[in-house]
Motif scaffolding. Structure first.
Motif, PDB file in Angstrom:
ATOM      1  N   SER A  85       0.826  -1.214   0.000  1.00 30.77           N
ATOM      2  CA  SER A  85       0.000   0.000   0.000  1.00 30.77           C
ATOM      3  C   SER A  85       0.859   1.262   0.000  1.00 30.77           C
ATOM      4  CB  SER A  85      -0.978   0.006   1.176  1.00 30.77           C
ATOM      5  OG  SER A  85      -0.292  -0.026   2.398  1.00 30.77           O
ATOM      6  N   VAL A  86       2.022   1.237   0.647  1.00 30.02           N
ATOM      7  CA  VAL A  86       2.934   2.385   0.618  1.00 30.02           C
ATOM      8  C   VAL A  86       3.468   2.576  -0.804  1.00 30.02           C
ATOM      9  CG1 VAL A  86       5.179   3.246   1.417  1.00 30.02           C
ATOM     10  CG2 VAL A  86       3.552   2.295   3.054  1.00 30.02           C
ATOM     11  N   ILE A  87       3.814   1.482  -1.466  1.00 32.92           N
ATOM     12  CA  ILE A  87       4.302   1.570  -2.851  1.00 32.92           C
ATOM     13  C   ILE A  87       3.181   2.073  -3.760  1.00 32.92           C
ATOM     14  CG2 ILE A  87       5.229   0.251  -4.803  1.00 32.92           C
ATOM     15  CD1 ILE A  87       7.182   0.718  -2.409  1.00 32.92           C
ATOM     16  N   LYS A  88       1.958   1.615  -3.547  1.00 35.56           N
ATOM     17  CA  LYS A  88       0.814   2.084  -4.336  1.00 35.56           C
ATOM     18  C   LYS A  88       0.629   3.596  -4.138  1.00 35.56           C
ATOM     19  CE  LYS A  88      -2.956   1.199  -6.784  1.00 35.56           C
ATOM     20  NZ  LYS A  88      -2.913   0.680  -8.137  1.00 35.56           N
ATOM     21  N   ASN A  89       0.764   4.090  -2.922  1.00 38.53           N
ATOM     22  CA  ASN A  89       0.666   5.532  -2.665  1.00 38.53           C
ATOM     23  C   ASN A  89       1.787   6.295  -3.362  1.00 38.53           C
ATOM     24  OD1 ASN A  89      -1.656   5.326  -1.131  1.00 38.53           O
ATOM     25  ND2 ASN A  89      -0.547   5.189   0.804  1.00 38.53           N
ATOM     26  N   TRP A  90       2.997   5.719  -3.376  1.00 39.24           N
ATOM     27  CA  TRP A  90       4.116   6.348  -4.081  1.00 39.24           C
ATOM     28  C   TRP A  90       3.773   6.492  -5.560  1.00 39.24           C
ATOM     29  CZ3 TRP A  90       7.444   4.828  -8.029  1.00 39.24           C
ATOM     30  CH2 TRP A  90       8.580   5.627  -8.223  1.00 39.24           C
ATOM     31  N   TRP A  91       3.188   5.430  -6.153  1.00 41.38           N
ATOM     32  CA  TRP A  91       2.796   5.498  -7.560  1.00 41.38           C
ATOM     33  C   TRP A  91       1.723   6.559  -7.781  1.00 41.38           C
ATOM     34  CZ3 TRP A  91       5.397   4.638 -11.542  1.00 41.38           C
ATOM     35  CH2 TRP A  91       6.322   3.595 -11.610  1.00 41.38           C
ATOM     36  N   ASN A  92       0.770   6.670  -6.866  1.00 40.09           N
ATOM     37  CA  ASN A  92      -0.262   7.706  -6.996  1.00 40.09           C
ATOM     38  C   ASN A  92       0.366   9.095  -7.017  1.00 40.09           C
ATOM     39  OD1 ASN A  92      -2.360   5.868  -7.155  1.00 40.09           O
ATOM     40  ND2 ASN A  92      -2.768   5.923  -4.955  1.00 40.09           N
ATOM     41  N   GLN A  93       1.388   9.319  -6.205  1.00 39.36           N
ATOM     42  CA  GLN A  93       2.103  10.599  -6.201  1.00 39.36           C
ATOM     43  C   GLN A  93       2.820  10.824  -7.534  1.00 39.36           C
ATOM     44  OE1 GLN A  93       4.666  10.336  -2.798  1.00 39.36           O
ATOM     45  NE2 GLN A  93       2.981  10.553  -1.345  1.00 39.36           N
ATOM     46  N   GLN A  94       3.419   9.762  -8.078  1.00 36.87           N
ATOM     47  CA  GLN A  94       4.103   9.875  -9.368  1.00 36.87           C
ATOM     48  C   GLN A  94       3.123  10.247 -10.472  1.00 36.87           C
ATOM     49  OE1 GLN A  94       7.633   9.579  -9.551  1.00 36.87           O
ATOM     50  NE2 GLN A  94       7.158   9.676  -7.377  1.00 36.87           N
ATOM     51  N   ILE A  95       1.966   9.621 -10.466  1.00 37.27           N
ATOM     52  CA  ILE A  95       0.929   9.915 -11.465  1.00 37.27           C
ATOM     53  C   ILE A  95       0.484  11.366 -11.329  1.00 37.27           C
ATOM     54  CG2 ILE A  95      -1.458   9.415 -12.168  1.00 37.27           C
ATOM     55  CD1 ILE A  95      -0.890   6.469 -11.243  1.00 37.27           C
ATOM     56  N   PHE A  96       0.175  11.785 -10.112  1.00 37.84           N
ATOM     57  CA  PHE A  96      -0.304  13.145  -9.869  1.00 37.84           C
ATOM     58  C   PHE A  96       0.725  14.186 -10.304  1.00 37.84           C
ATOM     59  CE2 PHE A  96      -0.944  16.889  -7.118  1.00 37.84           C
ATOM     60  CZ  PHE A  96      -2.242  17.206  -7.475  1.00 37.84           C
ATOM     61  N   GLY A 100       5.143   9.627 -14.132  1.00 36.85           N
ATOM     62  CA  GLY A 100       5.111   8.259 -14.635  1.00 36.85           C
ATOM     63  C   GLY A 100       3.879   7.510 -14.202  1.00 36.85           C
ATOM     64  N   VAL A 101       3.727   6.326 -14.752  1.00 37.50           N
ATOM     65  CA  VAL A 101       2.619   5.441 -14.419  1.00 37.50           C
ATOM     66  C   VAL A 101       3.186   4.099 -13.961  1.00 37.50           C
ATOM     67  CG1 VAL A 101       0.969   6.543 -15.980  1.00 37.50           C
ATOM     68  CG2 VAL A 101       2.381   4.659 -16.795  1.00 37.50           C
ATOM     69  N   PRO A 102       2.468   3.418 -13.089  1.00 40.51           N
ATOM     70  CA  PRO A 102       2.981   2.147 -12.572  1.00 40.51           C
ATOM     71  C   PRO A 102       2.964   1.054 -13.633  1.00 40.51           C
ATOM     72  CG  PRO A 102       0.757   2.530 -11.777  1.00 40.51           C
ATOM     73  CD  PRO A 102       1.177   3.768 -12.521  1.00 40.51           C
ATOM     74  N   PRO A 103       3.690  -0.020 -13.361  1.00 36.47           N
ATOM     75  CA  PRO A 103       3.621  -1.182 -14.261  1.00 36.47           C
ATOM     76  C   PRO A 103       2.202  -1.734 -14.272  1.00 36.47           C
ATOM     77  CG  PRO A 103       5.392  -1.446 -12.648  1.00 36.47           C
ATOM     78  CD  PRO A 103       4.588  -0.250 -12.232  1.00 36.47           C
ATOM     79  N   PRO A 104       1.862  -2.493 -15.300  1.00 34.10           N
ATOM     80  CA  PRO A 104       0.545  -3.131 -15.293  1.00 34.10           C
ATOM     81  C   PRO A 104       0.416  -4.039 -14.069  1.00 34.10           C
ATOM     82  CG  PRO A 104       1.866  -3.877 -17.181  1.00 34.10           C
ATOM     83  CD  PRO A 104       2.658  -2.852 -16.453  1.00 34.10           C
TER      84      PRO A 104
END
Length: 144
Positions: A85-96, A100-104
């Motif tokens: 969940s911490v990594i998912k939040n990091w990806w959300n910050q990257q998107i915002f 970048g966008v996360p891997p599929p």
């Protein structure tokens, strides 16, 4: 048995158990990929898309398991030292931030295997006991 024999037997069993310990996951790459081992740091960078090419210059195509899967939780903690969940939040910050966008995210081990099989630069992970089909497992090392 003497105390010394019991002590030596206990030591041998301890090291035999540790040597065969299953981390609960396997990292897989396309069978055409020449890599046979990868450091934990490089794996983490590839999954976070901060390392985008293989040593031969080919593009890295990481794939994640779906959020909430046991294997994703295990890999996130083992590789990143953080929960999924911490990594998912990091990806959300990257998107915002437009960085970048996360891997599929794929729902099953079989779908990860199919993705890695179909993409020469792919890297993913599956449960330790999952069939890996036409992919190759790589060894994870502490350092490159």
């Amino acid at each position: 048995m003497t105390r010394r024999s019991l002590f030596l037997l206990a030591i041998l069993l301890f090291f035999a158990r540790d040597a065969s310990a299953d981390p609960g996951y396997r990292v897989i790459v396309n069978s055409a990929n020449p890599v046979s081992s990868i450091s934990k740091d490089h794996l983490g960078q590839m999954l976070l898309k901060t390392r985008t090419t293989w040593g031969n210059g080919n593009k890295v195509l990481p794939v994640d398991q779906r959020i909430g899967s046991r294997v994703r939780d295990v890999v996130s903690n083992a590789v990143h030292g953080r929960s999924a969940s911490v990594i998912k939040n990091w990806w959300n910050q990257q998107i915002f931030a437009g960085k970048g966008v996360p891997p599929p995210e794929l729902a099953t081990d079989a779908k990860v295997v199919a993705y890695v099989s179909a993409n020469p630069g792919a890297i993913g992970y599956v449960a330790g006991d999952a069939p890996t089909g036409d992919t190759k497992s790589v060894t994870i090392t502490e350092q490159e």
